[in-house]
Design a protein around this motif. Structure first.
Motif, PDB file in Angstrom:
ATOM      1  N   THR A  96      52.356 102.748  21.268  1.00  0.00           N
ATOM      2  CA  THR A  96      53.479 103.574  21.687  1.00  0.00           C
ATOM      3  C   THR A  96      53.602 103.620  23.202  1.00  0.00           C
ATOM      4  O   THR A  96      54.299 104.441  23.750  1.00  0.00           O
ATOM      5  N   HIS A  97      52.866 102.717  23.838  1.00  0.00           N
ATOM      6  CA  HIS A  97      52.831 102.717  25.288  1.00  0.00           C
ATOM      7  C   HIS A  97      54.204 102.525  25.909  1.00  0.00           C
ATOM      8  O   HIS A  97      54.880 101.549  25.625  1.00  0.00           O
ATOM      9  N   PRO A  98      54.631 103.447  26.767  1.00  0.00           N
ATOM     10  CA  PRO A  98      55.968 103.311  27.352  1.00  0.00           C
ATOM     11  C   PRO A  98      56.098 102.060  28.212  1.00  0.00           C
ATOM     12  O   PRO A  98      57.126 101.395  28.178  1.00  0.00           O
ATOM     13  N   GLY A  99      55.048 101.727  28.939  1.00  0.00           N
ATOM     14  CA  GLY A  99      55.114 100.541  29.791  1.00  0.00           C
ATOM     15  C   GLY A  99      55.326  99.297  28.968  1.00  0.00           C
ATOM     16  O   GLY A  99      56.085  98.409  29.322  1.00  0.00           O
ATOM     17  N   ALA A 100      54.639  99.224  27.819  1.00  0.00           N
ATOM     18  CA  ALA A 100      54.711  98.030  27.008  1.00  0.00           C
ATOM     19  C   ALA A 100      55.960  98.010  26.149  1.00  0.00           C
ATOM     20  O   ALA A 100      56.555  96.972  25.925  1.00  0.00           O
ATOM     21  N   SER A 130      59.967 100.405  28.273  1.00  0.00           N
ATOM     22  CA  SER A 130      60.590  99.921  29.505  1.00  0.00           C
ATOM     23  C   SER A 130      61.087  98.481  29.338  1.00  0.00           C
ATOM     24  O   SER A 130      61.854  97.999  30.139  1.00  0.00           O
TER      25      SER A 130
END
Lengths: 300, 310
Positions: free
Chosen positions: B9-13, B16
């Motif tokens: 759920t990583h926003p960077g991965a 974005s």
């Protein structure tokens, strides 16, 4: 940053205000005091023994003061021994920290920002390369880097220590996450419409928004370069370029060698002088460690 | 909530990426990326490639430099001094890591529980050794352990006993383990503590309503949440043990008889370059050890993560 957004409120606040019923445990306190004692034991030993002359080092109990109070005498000897080479080592360490850690932070900031906010050809390749390098242990590279640097004549120059310190893949990763979180793309678009140039946008808008992340990366880099031993040891043969860590070890080796002048009091006092600045920086900025580690644990 | 799921759920991965896909591709980003990549290629990729090149050659007094194919690698595989170091770091890992993780876990749970007075003080004190250079940490403990003017000598004088110095060759691995426990317990503690702080408050409230006691909360809420960080701590520990160099190399000055030139694989590679001038073989040892470290670190992560998903 999923973990950060769910960050709980400080437990100490909760326990003192929100949940007044929780009982403090004396047993837990005693156990932790024991661990703290273990942590403080060698540091206490160092402080106590930096006040002793070489002679009373050998004749007194290690955890209490003895003989004349020689701390200031020891300090002045440390600073003047061998034409003040310790001061030179301190200056070298400062140079490696400022250029190495500062440069590492700047390169990580620029690169992390690029990965977060630009779509450039090869971006995916860069991303894979950096992620792969995260798992390469730095010490494993020391010998290969030495072999390459000696081939091209870079060994025994400050560059041999500074250049490898400039790359901090974890720092780049941290800034990349931080930039995609806290630098709004719309803000950059607005600045571009106003005709601002890219580097100006970075240094006036993005840099300020990235500051907390940058300080975290800077701190980790400072500690890594200040404490660096293997790399300078392998790269440098001229004591004039040694950092404190390699220099102190050389003093210790001299003391233990048959025929070498024993200067244990200088090794001990020099060690104390070498850790005071880094511990001061560390304690002063300690709250940034936590955020760095939180982001670090999200990483994996 | 586990750490592996956090990656997904990583926003960077994840979040974005769509934003970037909408924007047009341009070379502008390279203006920012180039400085890092240039130095990266020079100090990370080039040394590795150069070592690979060195490892397939050999320089002899007679005949000069020759291409020898896999000879150096075969030599490493059959080198008793190399394997002696590998076995030693495996022993070291088996002794040092459980003690350190246990202490770090206990300290993190203590600091996270509201029952500890002055938890902020303990957090800072226990983490502090992380900032102390390995050289200074080793010198301090080395002096304390020494039989010349250390505490062991004091104890022996006082008790009229002859407790062996931890720097004798049979005990030196324990002495090094102690130095690393001292340095890195706080670092691991903070990793665990940071994770404990991400546990949602509602879980504790629910447990409280059910009348759960502290031990139940630790076993059923806190320890499962810590599994991911445990894997991270283990990966760091694998790297730390497999690449052991600073502590034994500094201790060698205080206890020259206890530490050989091939005490750890890294010391072996270093001494091959410096005392032996066997650069080709040294490069091979460093490469083999680097690959070995990465394989073990990766397996730990893989194994730990798979367990997590079950």
């Amino acid at each position: 940053m999923a973990a950060l957004s769910r960050y709980r409120k400080d437990t100490s606040v909760l326990s003192s205000v929100g949940v007044p019923k929780i009982k403090r445990s004396p047993l837990l306190f005693a156990l932790m005091l024991f661990i703290a004692g273990y942590i403080l034991l060698p540091l206490t030993w160092l402080v106590v023994n930096s006040t002793k002359t070489q002679k009373s080092l050998f004749s007194s109990f290690g955890l209490w003061f003895s003989g004349e109070f020689a701390l200031f005498d020891n300090i002045s000897k440390v600073l003047t021994y061998d034409d003040g080479v310790f001061v030179r080592w301190l200056a070298n360490t400062a140079l490696y920290v400022v250029v190495g850690a500062g440069g590492a932070t700047l390169l990580a900031a620029l690169g992390g920002y690029a990965l977060a906010k630009f779509n450039f050809p090869g971006r995916r390749g860069v991303f894979i390369l950096v992620l792969a390098s995260l798992s390469i242990p730095g010490t494993a590279l020391a010998v290969p880097t030495f072999l390459l640097f000696s081939q091209i004549g870079l060994t025994n120059t400050p560059w041999a220590v500074i250049l490898p310190s400039l790359i901090n893949p974890f720092g780049l990763y941290l800034i990349w996450i931080y930039a995609s979180e806290s630098v709004p793309t719309s803000l950059l678009e607005a600045a571009r419409l106003d005709g601002a140039r890219e580097f100006r946008i970075f240094f006036t808008i993005a840099f300020r928004l990235l500051t907390p992340g940058l300080i975290t990366v800077l701190l980790f880099s400072i500690v890594a370069t200040w404490n660096n031993y293997f790399l300078p040891l392998i790269m440098l043969s001229d004591p004039q370029w040694y950092p404190l860590t390699v220099g102190l070890n050389q003093w210790n080796a001299q003391s233990s060698t048959v025929g070498g002048e024993p200067i244990y009091n200088l090794v001990i006092t020099g060690s104390l002088l070498a850790i005071i600045p880094i511990i001061a920086i560390f304690l002063y900025l300690q709250r940034y460690w936590q955020s760095g580690l939180v982001a670090g644990s999200v990483k994996q | 909530m586990t750490l592996t799921r956090e990656v997904e759920t990583h926003p960077g991965a994840a979040s974005s990426m769509p934003v970037i896909r909408r924007s047009r591709r341009s070379w502008t980003g390279w203006g920012f990326m180039a400085p890092f990549m240039i130095v990266f290629l020079f100090v990370l990729l080039a040394p590795v490639l150069y070592s690979v090149y060195l490892s397939v050659y050999d320089t002899k007094l007679i005949g000069g430099t020759q291409f020898v194919g896999m000879d150096n690698y075969i030599r490493v595989m059959n080198d008793p001094q190399f394997w002696d170091g590998v076995v030693r770091i495996l022993k070291f890992f088996a002794i040092q890591v459980p003690i350190m993780i246990f202490l770090a876990l206990g300290a993190a749970l203590a600091i996270d529980s509201a029952r500890l007075r002055a938890s902020g003080f303990f957090r800072i004190i226990i983490f502090m050794p992380y900032a102390v250079p390995a050289v200074v940490a080793t010198l301090m403990w080395g002096f304390i352990f020494g039989d010349r003017f250390g505490l062991v000598a004091n104890l022996n004088d006082f008790l009229n006993a002859s407790i062996p110095s931890p720097l004798t060759s049979s005990l030196i691995l324990l002495a090094i383990a102690n130095i690393q426990v001292w340095t890195f317990t706080g670092y691991n503690m903070l990793i665990f503590y940071s994770t404990l702080r991400t546990i949602p408050e509602e879980l504790y409230e629910a447990a409280d309503l059910d009348g759960a006691n502290q031990w139940w909360v630790i076993r059923s809420i806190k320890l499962p949440a810590l599994r991911g960080s445990m894997v991270i701590a283990l990966v760091f520990s694998v790297i730390g043990s497999f690449q052991l160099f600073n502590e034994p190399n500094v201790l060698k000055g205080l206890a020259p008889n206890s530490i050989s030139s091939f005490f750890t694989p890294n010391m072996y590679a270093y001494n091959l370059s410096f005392s032996g001038q066997q650069y080709n073989y040294s490069a091979t040892v460093a490469l083999v050890m680097g690959v070995l470290t990465m394989i073990v670190a990766y397996s730990v992560q893989h194994f730990g993560t798979r367990k997590d998903e079950r």
